[in-house]
Design a protein around this motif. Structure first.
Motif, PDB file in Angstrom:
ATOM      1  N   ARG A 185       2.451  15.437   0.035  1.00 48.77           N
ATOM      2  CA  ARG A 185       3.175  16.620  -0.913  1.00 48.77           C
ATOM      3  C   ARG A 185       3.967  17.567   0.319  1.00 48.77           C
ATOM      4  O   ARG A 185       4.769  18.506  -0.237  1.00 48.77           O
ATOM      5  CB  ARG A 185       2.097  17.488  -1.256  1.00 48.77           C
ATOM      6  CG  ARG A 185       1.435  16.834  -2.345  1.00 48.77           C
ATOM      7  CD  ARG A 185       0.378  17.702  -2.808  1.00 48.77           C
ATOM      8  NE  ARG A 185      -0.857  17.497  -1.710  1.00 48.77           N
ATOM      9  CZ  ARG A 185      -1.897  17.782  -1.772  1.00 48.77           C
ATOM     10  NH1 ARG A 185      -2.635  18.375  -3.113  1.00 48.77           N
ATOM     11  NH2 ARG A 185      -2.857  17.736  -0.739  1.00 48.77           N
ATOM     12  N   PHE A 186       3.567  17.479   1.513  1.00 44.49           N
ATOM     13  CA  PHE A 186       4.266  18.310   2.604  1.00 44.49           C
ATOM     14  C   PHE A 186       4.047  17.836   3.984  1.00 44.49           C
ATOM     15  O   PHE A 186       2.872  16.835   3.913  1.00 44.49           O
ATOM     16  CB  PHE A 186       3.746  19.802   2.629  1.00 44.49           C
ATOM     17  CG  PHE A 186       2.398  19.994   2.709  1.00 44.49           C
ATOM     18  CD1 PHE A 186       1.552  20.140   3.595  1.00 44.49           C
ATOM     19  CD2 PHE A 186       1.626  20.147   1.206  1.00 44.49           C
ATOM     20  CE1 PHE A 186       0.176  20.211   3.530  1.00 44.49           C
ATOM     21  CE2 PHE A 186       0.214  20.361   1.353  1.00 44.49           C
ATOM     22  CZ  PHE A 186      -0.333  20.048   2.375  1.00 44.49           C
ATOM     23  N   PRO A 187       4.625  18.064   4.876  1.00 48.70           N
ATOM     24  CA  PRO A 187       4.664  17.236   6.128  1.00 48.70           C
ATOM     25  C   PRO A 187       3.064  16.962   6.629  1.00 48.70           C
ATOM     26  O   PRO A 187       2.966  16.000   7.292  1.00 48.70           O
ATOM     27  CB  PRO A 187       5.518  17.938   7.118  1.00 48.70           C
ATOM     28  CG  PRO A 187       6.499  18.751   6.043  1.00 48.70           C
ATOM     29  CD  PRO A 187       5.813  18.993   5.043  1.00 48.70           C
ATOM     30  N   GLU A 188       2.420  17.958   6.820  1.00 51.63           N
ATOM     31  CA  GLU A 188       1.055  17.949   7.331  1.00 51.63           C
ATOM     32  C   GLU A 188       0.007  17.489   6.403  1.00 51.63           C
ATOM     33  O   GLU A 188      -1.330  17.483   6.819  1.00 51.63           O
ATOM     34  CB  GLU A 188       0.591  18.993   8.103  1.00 51.63           C
ATOM     35  CG  GLU A 188       1.309  19.155   9.774  1.00 51.63           C
ATOM     36  CD  GLU A 188       2.615  19.695   9.361  1.00 51.63           C
ATOM     37  OE1 GLU A 188       3.153  20.463   8.631  1.00 51.63           O
ATOM     38  OE2 GLU A 188       3.653  19.308  10.386  1.00 51.63           O
ATOM     39  N   ASP A 189       0.334  17.169   5.103  1.00 50.33           N
ATOM     40  CA  ASP A 189      -0.688  16.695   3.956  1.00 50.33           C
ATOM     41  C   ASP A 189      -1.337  15.544   4.513  1.00 50.33           C
ATOM     42  O   ASP A 189      -0.983  14.711   5.218  1.00 50.33           O
ATOM     43  CB  ASP A 189       0.166  16.456   2.855  1.00 50.33           C
ATOM     44  CG  ASP A 189      -0.868  16.511   1.413  1.00 50.33           C
ATOM     45  OD1 ASP A 189      -1.811  16.777   1.629  1.00 50.33           O
ATOM     46  OD2 ASP A 189      -0.201  16.024   0.553  1.00 50.33           O
ATOM     47  N   ALA A 190      -2.760  15.298   4.313  1.00 47.64           N
ATOM     48  CA  ALA A 190      -3.476  14.195   4.323  1.00 47.64           C
ATOM     49  C   ALA A 190      -3.269  13.353   3.308  1.00 47.64           C
ATOM     50  O   ALA A 190      -3.190  12.090   3.368  1.00 47.64           O
ATOM     51  CB  ALA A 190      -5.072  14.757   4.232  1.00 47.64           C
ATOM     52  N   GLY A 191      -2.479  13.922   2.055  1.00 44.11           N
ATOM     53  CA  GLY A 191      -2.097  13.200   0.971  1.00 44.11           C
ATOM     54  C   GLY A 191      -3.032  12.435   0.213  1.00 44.11           C
ATOM     55  O   GLY A 191      -4.234  12.604   0.023  1.00 44.11           O
ATOM     56  N   PHE A 192      -2.084  11.355  -0.489  1.00 50.12           N
ATOM     57  CA  PHE A 192      -3.032  10.424  -1.626  1.00 50.12           C
ATOM     58  C   PHE A 192      -2.625   9.000  -1.220  1.00 50.12           C
ATOM     59  O   PHE A 192      -1.504   8.689  -0.706  1.00 50.12           O
ATOM     60  CB  PHE A 192      -2.476  10.746  -2.941  1.00 50.12           C
ATOM     61  CG  PHE A 192      -2.831  12.072  -3.329  1.00 50.12           C
ATOM     62  CD1 PHE A 192      -3.931  12.218  -4.055  1.00 50.12           C
ATOM     63  CD2 PHE A 192      -2.008  13.238  -3.099  1.00 50.12           C
ATOM     64  CE1 PHE A 192      -3.865  13.777  -4.775  1.00 50.12           C
ATOM     65  CE2 PHE A 192      -2.243  14.502  -3.548  1.00 50.12           C
ATOM     66  CZ  PHE A 192      -3.426  14.797  -4.226  1.00 50.12           C
ATOM     67  N   SER A 193      -3.608   8.201  -1.271  1.00 48.85           N
ATOM     68  CA  SER A 193      -3.517   6.672  -0.990  1.00 48.85           C
ATOM     69  C   SER A 193      -3.569   6.059  -2.174  1.00 48.85           C
ATOM     70  O   SER A 193      -4.438   6.338  -3.160  1.00 48.85           O
ATOM     71  CB  SER A 193      -3.936   6.250   0.087  1.00 48.85           C
ATOM     72  OG  SER A 193      -5.506   6.681   0.115  1.00 48.85           O
TER      73      SER A 193
ATOM     74  N   TRP B 202       0.925  -1.016  -0.112  1.00 48.17           N
ATOM     75  CA  TRP B 202      -0.005   0.123   0.138  1.00 48.17           C
ATOM     76  C   TRP B 202       0.926   1.163  -0.041  1.00 48.17           C
ATOM     77  O   TRP B 202       2.093   1.015   0.799  1.00 48.17           O
ATOM     78  CB  TRP B 202      -0.907   0.055   1.280  1.00 48.17           C
ATOM     79  CG  TRP B 202      -1.660   1.250   1.413  1.00 48.17           C
ATOM     80  CD1 TRP B 202      -3.034   1.587   0.808  1.00 48.17           C
ATOM     81  CD2 TRP B 202      -1.402   2.103   2.423  1.00 48.17           C
ATOM     82  NE1 TRP B 202      -3.419   2.604   1.311  1.00 48.17           N
ATOM     83  CE2 TRP B 202      -2.357   3.193   2.220  1.00 48.17           C
ATOM     84  CE3 TRP B 202      -0.204   2.485   3.363  1.00 48.17           C
ATOM     85  CZ2 TRP B 202      -2.640   4.334   3.030  1.00 48.17           C
ATOM     86  CZ3 TRP B 202      -0.375   4.023   3.905  1.00 48.17           C
ATOM     87  CH2 TRP B 202      -1.473   4.569   3.786  1.00 48.17           C
ATOM     88  N   LEU B 203       0.428   2.205  -0.728  1.00 47.92           N
ATOM     89  CA  LEU B 203       1.422   3.180  -0.838  1.00 47.92           C
ATOM     90  C   LEU B 203       0.593   4.777  -0.181  1.00 47.92           C
ATOM     91  O   LEU B 203      -0.511   4.926  -0.513  1.00 47.92           O
ATOM     92  CB  LEU B 203       1.843   3.839  -2.316  1.00 47.92           C
ATOM     93  CG  LEU B 203       2.590   2.768  -2.916  1.00 47.92           C
ATOM     94  CD1 LEU B 203       2.677   2.822  -4.546  1.00 47.92           C
ATOM     95  CD2 LEU B 203       4.091   2.881  -2.344  1.00 47.92           C
ATOM     96  N   MET B 204       1.360   5.732   0.154  1.00 50.44           N
ATOM     97  CA  MET B 204       0.687   6.960   0.422  1.00 50.44           C
ATOM     98  C   MET B 204       1.925   7.849   0.064  1.00 50.44           C
ATOM     99  O   MET B 204       2.913   8.024   0.407  1.00 50.44           O
ATOM    100  CB  MET B 204       0.714   7.220   2.077  1.00 50.44           C
ATOM    101  CG  MET B 204       0.183   8.434   2.402  1.00 50.44           C
ATOM    102  SD  MET B 204      -0.245   8.552   4.176  1.00 50.44           S
ATOM    103  CE  MET B 204       1.317   8.193   4.887  1.00 50.44           C
ATOM    104  N   TYR B 205       1.210   9.080  -0.515  1.00 51.02           N
ATOM    105  CA  TYR B 205       2.128  10.218  -1.035  1.00 51.02           C
ATOM    106  C   TYR B 205       1.626  11.301  -0.549  1.00 51.02           C
ATOM    107  O   TYR B 205       0.500  11.851  -0.463  1.00 51.02           O
ATOM    108  CB  TYR B 205       1.876  10.277  -2.754  1.00 51.02           C
ATOM    109  CG  TYR B 205       2.470  11.526  -3.123  1.00 51.02           C
ATOM    110  CD1 TYR B 205       4.008  11.603  -3.401  1.00 51.02           C
ATOM    111  CD2 TYR B 205       1.852  12.542  -3.431  1.00 51.02           C
ATOM    112  CE1 TYR B 205       4.544  12.803  -3.906  1.00 51.02           C
ATOM    113  CE2 TYR B 205       2.522  13.746  -3.996  1.00 51.02           C
ATOM    114  CZ  TYR B 205       3.884  13.806  -4.135  1.00 51.02           C
ATOM    115  OH  TYR B 205       4.265  14.985  -4.410  1.00 51.02           O
TER     116      TYR B 205
END
Length: 163
Positions: free
Chosen positions: A93-101, A88-91
């Motif tokens: 963009r910056f330290p507190e980002d909820a990001g993308f999975s 499983w991956l999580m990207y």
């Protein structure tokens, strides 16, 4: 030497990857180097260039439970959790980002089907099977991120800020 200046600045946490790109240190551009931080199961690792990263990933390819973090100077980062079957991956963009999975369009979304991943701290996390990828796809995404410092294009992503 450029390598010495970057190494001194980031010795505590950086993995030096010799790539055709730019490293910004002390307000100056240092061509040819990118600073990477790579942590595998809570252990910092070092490798020279993409070939070194590929070699490091090859050396752990048969390890069942992996938690991998790779980041660029504290900004974008890619996290990978792997078990014996998939990853499983999580990207971010910056330290507190909820990001993308990661999502896998080839796997149906059934809530009862989950994969369990063992984190480096001993905690177990479960994710729907439809969010997981083949282990080889996860390793390819890590290499793509190491080369581009951008969200790997070969992965289907879910924007977790929209949840």
């Amino acid at each position: 030497r450029i390598t010495d200046r970057c190494n001194a600045a980031w010795r505590q946490w950086a993995l030096i990857a010799s790539l055709e790109s730019v490293c910004i240190t002390g307000g100056r551009e240092l061509r040819g180097l990118i600073m990477l931080r790579m942590i595998i199961n809570n252990k910092e690792h070092q490798a020279e260039g993409i070939g070194g990263i590929h070699g490091l990933l090859s050396s752990i390819a048969q390890t069942d439970d992996l938690e991998i973090w790779i980041s660029h100077e504290g900004e974008q980062s890619l996290s990978a959790l792997l078990n014996e079957n998939c990853g499983w991956l999580m990207y971010l963009r910056f330290p507190e980002d909820a990001g993308f999975s990661s999502r896998n369009p080839d796997r149906s979304e059934q809530a009862s089907e989950t994969e369990v991943f063992l984190l480096a701290n001993g905690q177990s996390d479960s994710y729907p099977r439809s969010w997981t990828l083949e282990r080889s796809e996860v390793f390819a995404a890590i290499l793509e991120f190491a080369k581009s410092y951008d969200q790997p294009k070969a992965v289907a992503w879910h924007d977790d800020t929209m949840s």
